[in-house]
Motif scaffolding. Sequence first.
Motif, PDB file in Angstrom:
ATOM      1  N   ALA A 140       0.836  -1.202   0.000  1.00 15.60           N
ATOM      2  CA  ALA A 140       0.000   0.000   0.000  1.00 15.60           C
ATOM      3  C   ALA A 140       0.872   1.254   0.000  1.00 15.60           C
ATOM      4  O   ALA A 140       2.017   1.237   0.448  1.00 15.60           O
ATOM      5  N   PHE A 141       0.329   2.343  -0.519  1.00 10.55           N
ATOM      6  CA  PHE A 141       0.972   3.656  -0.471  1.00 10.55           C
ATOM      7  C   PHE A 141       0.234   4.511   0.544  1.00 10.55           C
ATOM      8  O   PHE A 141      -0.984   4.465   0.645  1.00 10.55           O
ATOM      9  N   VAL A 142       0.983   5.327   1.263  1.00 12.02           N
ATOM     10  CA  VAL A 142       0.411   6.272   2.214  1.00 12.02           C
ATOM     11  C   VAL A 142       0.867   7.661   1.800  1.00 12.02           C
ATOM     12  O   VAL A 142       2.055   7.890   1.581  1.00 12.02           O
ATOM     13  N   LEU A 143      -0.070   8.586   1.661  1.00  8.81           N
ATOM     14  CA  LEU A 143       0.248   9.984   1.353  1.00  8.81           C
ATOM     15  C   LEU A 143       0.082  10.803   2.620  1.00  8.81           C
ATOM     16  O   LEU A 143      -0.885  10.643   3.352  1.00  8.81           O
ATOM     17  N   LYS A 144       1.037  11.716   2.856  1.00 13.63           N
ATOM     18  CA  LYS A 144       0.986  12.559   4.042  1.00 13.63           C
ATOM     19  C   LYS A 144       1.458  13.947   3.649  1.00 13.63           C
ATOM     20  O   LYS A 144       2.432  14.093   2.911  1.00 13.63           O
ATOM     21  N   LYS A 145       0.764  14.965   4.125  1.00  9.47           N
ATOM     22  CA  LYS A 145       1.203  16.336   3.846  1.00  9.47           C
ATOM     23  C   LYS A 145       2.607  16.526   4.403  1.00  9.47           C
ATOM     24  O   LYS A 145       2.899  16.178   5.537  1.00  9.47           O
ATOM     25  N   TYR A 146       3.485  17.073   3.569  1.00 12.67           N
ATOM     26  CA  TYR A 146       4.878  17.268   3.959  1.00 12.67           C
ATOM     27  C   TYR A 146       5.035  18.561   4.720  1.00 12.67           C
ATOM     28  O   TYR A 146       4.588  19.622   4.273  1.00 12.67           O
ATOM     29  N   SER A 147       5.630  18.481   5.898  1.00 11.60           N
ATOM     30  CA  SER A 147       5.900  19.690   6.679  1.00 11.60           C
ATOM     31  C   SER A 147       7.313  19.590   7.251  1.00 11.60           C
ATOM     32  O   SER A 147       7.528  18.972   8.280  1.00 11.60           O
ATOM     33  N   PRO A 148       8.280  20.185   6.562  1.00 10.19           N
ATOM     34  CA  PRO A 148       9.674  20.042   6.961  1.00 10.19           C
ATOM     35  C   PRO A 148      10.129  20.986   8.062  1.00 10.19           C
ATOM     36  O   PRO A 148      11.295  21.033   8.389  1.00 10.19           O
TER      37      PRO A 148
END
Length: 86
Positions: free
Chosen positions: A42-50
């Motif tokens: 499965a793929f998981v997408l997450k908003k990137y916050s560096p």
Amino acid sequence: MIYTGFVRRVDSLGRITIPSELRTLLNISARDAVEIFRIEDAFVLKKYSPCDIFTGEMDELIEFEGKKISKNSILKMAQIAGFTIV
């Protein structure tokens, strides 16, 4: 995992469209970066916050509950909460 009921086809360039309901739920706007993780099949997408979610600092980040917080912010919050830092 939580089933959303959304099904999307991959286009000829390998792209998919994230439904607006999910973008709103995850606070993802146009031009935001997302991280892509693979968990088994499965793929998981997450908003990137560096950076630190409070100050924007990028140094000495710690991840907590999926958010990045700098050590400086943690120390300031501890002081505000009345904790003594040794």
